[in-house]
Design a protein around this motif. Structure first.
Motif, short mmCIF file in Angstrom:
data_model
loop_
_atom_site.label_atom_id
_atom_site.label_comp_id
_atom_site.label_asym_id
_atom_site.label_seq_id
_atom_site.Cartn_x
_atom_site.Cartn_y
_atom_site.Cartn_z
N LYS A 1 47.00 43.09 14.18
CA LYS A 1 45.57 43.23 13.93
C LYS A 1 44.76 42.30 14.83
O LYS A 1 43.69 42.67 15.32
N ALA A 2 45.29 41.10 15.06
CA ALA A 2 44.59 40.16 15.94
C ALA A 2 44.55 40.68 17.37
O ALA A 2 43.61 40.43 18.11
N TYR A 3 45.59 41.41 17.76
CA TYR A 3 45.63 41.96 19.12
C TYR A 3 44.60 43.07 19.30
O TYR A 3 43.95 43.17 20.33
N THR A 4 44.45 43.91 18.26
CA THR A 4 43.54 45.05 18.39
C THR A 4 42.10 44.69 18.06
O THR A 4 41.17 45.29 18.59
N SER A 5 41.89 43.72 17.16
CA SER A 5 40.54 43.43 16.70
C SER A 5 40.06 42.04 17.11
O SER A 5 38.89 41.71 16.88
N GLY A 6 40.95 41.21 17.64
CA GLY A 6 40.56 39.85 17.97
C GLY A 6 40.82 38.92 16.80
O GLY A 6 40.70 39.30 15.64
N SER A 7 41.20 37.70 17.10
CA SER A 7 41.48 36.74 16.04
C SER A 7 40.17 36.20 15.49
O SER A 7 39.13 36.20 16.17
N PRO A 8 40.19 35.70 14.25
CA PRO A 8 38.94 35.22 13.63
C PRO A 8 38.26 34.11 14.40
O PRO A 8 37.03 34.05 14.46
N ASN A 9 39.03 33.22 15.03
CA ASN A 9 38.41 32.10 15.75
C ASN A 9 38.07 32.45 17.20
O ASN A 9 37.62 31.60 17.95
N GLY A 10 38.31 33.69 17.58
CA GLY A 10 37.88 34.14 18.89
C GLY A 10 38.78 33.74 20.05
O GLY A 10 38.42 33.95 21.20
N GLU A 11 39.98 33.21 19.78
CA GLU A 11 40.84 32.79 20.88
C GLU A 11 41.50 33.98 21.59
O GLU A 11 41.95 33.86 22.71
N THR A 12 41.56 35.12 20.91
CA THR A 12 42.06 36.33 21.54
C THR A 12 41.04 37.44 21.35
O THR A 12 40.39 37.52 20.31
N THR A 13 40.88 38.24 22.36
CA THR A 13 39.96 39.38 22.28
C THR A 13 40.67 40.62 22.75
O THR A 13 41.47 40.56 23.70
N PRO A 14 40.41 41.77 22.12
CA PRO A 14 41.09 42.99 22.54
C PRO A 14 40.54 43.52 23.85
O PRO A 14 39.45 43.15 24.29
N LEU A 15 41.31 44.42 24.46
CA LEU A 15 40.85 45.05 25.69
C LEU A 15 39.66 45.95 25.38
O LEU A 15 39.69 46.70 24.40
N PRO A 16 38.59 45.92 26.16
CA PRO A 16 37.44 46.79 25.87
C PRO A 16 37.79 48.25 26.14
O PRO A 16 38.24 48.61 27.22
N LEU A 17 37.60 49.11 25.12
CA LEU A 17 37.86 50.54 25.25
C LEU A 17 36.71 51.30 24.62
O LEU A 17 36.20 50.91 23.56
N SER A 18 36.30 52.39 25.26
CA SER A 18 35.29 53.24 24.63
C SER A 18 35.93 53.95 23.45
O SER A 18 37.13 54.11 23.35
N GLU A 19 35.09 54.41 22.54
CA GLU A 19 35.59 55.10 21.35
C GLU A 19 36.34 56.37 21.74
O GLU A 19 37.39 56.71 21.15
N THR A 20 35.85 57.09 22.74
CA THR A 20 36.52 58.32 23.19
C THR A 20 37.89 58.01 23.77
O THR A 20 38.88 58.68 23.46
N ALA A 21 37.96 56.97 24.61
CA ALA A 21 39.24 56.60 25.22
C ALA A 21 40.22 56.10 24.17
O ALA A 21 41.42 56.41 24.22
N ARG A 22 39.72 55.34 23.19
CA ARG A 22 40.60 54.83 22.13
C ARG A 22 41.18 55.99 21.30
O ARG A 22 42.37 56.02 21.00
N ASN A 23 40.33 56.95 20.94
CA ASN A 23 40.80 58.08 20.13
C ASN A 23 41.82 58.92 20.88
O ASN A 23 42.82 59.36 20.31
N ALA A 24 41.58 59.14 22.17
CA ALA A 24 42.52 59.93 22.97
C ALA A 24 43.85 59.21 23.11
O ALA A 24 44.92 59.81 23.01
#
Length: 250
Positions: free
Chosen positions: A57-80
């Motif tokens: 979950k931290a990989y996909t949504s980012g950790s609560p303290n912000g030390e990790t952030t997920p790769l930016p993906l558009s909603e269309t690209a993520r769904n596909a």
């Protein structure tokens, strides 16, 4: 004599090739003087925090303290991407189920399965190498029933001292020690850590050399270690260099 066969054509003589010009002499390149590398006296942080097996979950949504952030993906690209991954993962998981069922049926506790003869073979130290090496895959594929069946075998039957022959330090580290440590990392089950500590202590005797660079073969019972003849009695540094991953984690 067959008169219908045309006579062989003899190519004309080629003129002699002109000699190649003499290449210009490359001037000597001055070698810069060696400068000593700066010494870093910063103390090494040896603290390690066990993250557990639920950090996707931290990989996909980012950790609560912000030390990790997920790769930016558009909603269309993520769904596909998700739709394609779901199709693929079903096929991959079915293949794993079929392979694992065959291993359970014909070679449970053996190092490897011979699929044609449907027999098990202990060719890697007799320590259930396929079983141990597959633990993290079982966990990641959510095959928890199979995972804990394998855990019970590890806890009740895995004996790192049962095999009196030399084993490969590299193979035993990346497959057996690494398999136990990754299973512990995901599940937090102490049964894996106990077996990993025992195996790590046995393998560590290979590092007791004049240089600290380990020998490639180790006997897990009497701790004698050496390098095989095909390496000229030398250690393969590519193998030795990878061992720090498992031993540092241990």
């Amino acid at each position: 004599v067959n008169n219908d066969v045309p006579p062989l054509l003899i190519p004309p003589e080629l003129p002699e090739a002109e000699p190649l010009p003499t290449p210009p002499k490359i001037p000597d390149i001055p070698v810069p003087p060696k400068t000593p590398l700066p010494v870093d006296n910063t103390p090494i942080d040896t603290h390690f925090e066990h993250l557990g097996g639920y950090r996707y979950k931290a990989y996909t949504s980012g950790s609560p303290n912000g030390e990790t952030t997920p790769l930016p993906l558009s909603e269309t690209a993520r769904n596909a991407s998700d739709a394609l991954a779901r199709k693929r993962r079903t096929v991959v998981k079915d293949a794993m189920k079929r392979s694992w069922s065959a291993y359970q049926l014909y070679a449970w506790g053996s190092d490897e399965l011979l699929p044609l003869s449907k027999k098990g073979r202990n060719n890697w130290g007799g320590m259930g190498t396929t079983l141990v090496d597959s633990l993290d895959t079982l966990w990641l594929m959510d095959m928890k029933t199979e995972f804990y069946e394998a855990r019970d075998w590890v806890r009740d039957h895995l004996d790192n001292s049962a095999h009196g022959k030399d084993v490969s330090l590299f193979e035993t580290t990346i497959r057996s020690l690494g398999g136990l440590l990754s299973a512990y990392d995901w599940s937090g089950d102490s049964a894996f850590l106990e077996k990993a500590e025992d195996l790590g202590e046995r393998l560590a005797h290979a590092f007791k050399t004049e240089t600290g660079i380990p020998n490639s073969q180790i006997n897990l019972v009497n701790h004698r270690n050496s390098n095989p003849g095909w390496t000229g009695g030398k250690t393969n540094i590519a193998e030795a260099g990878t061992l720090q991953i498992e031993f540092r984690y241990l």
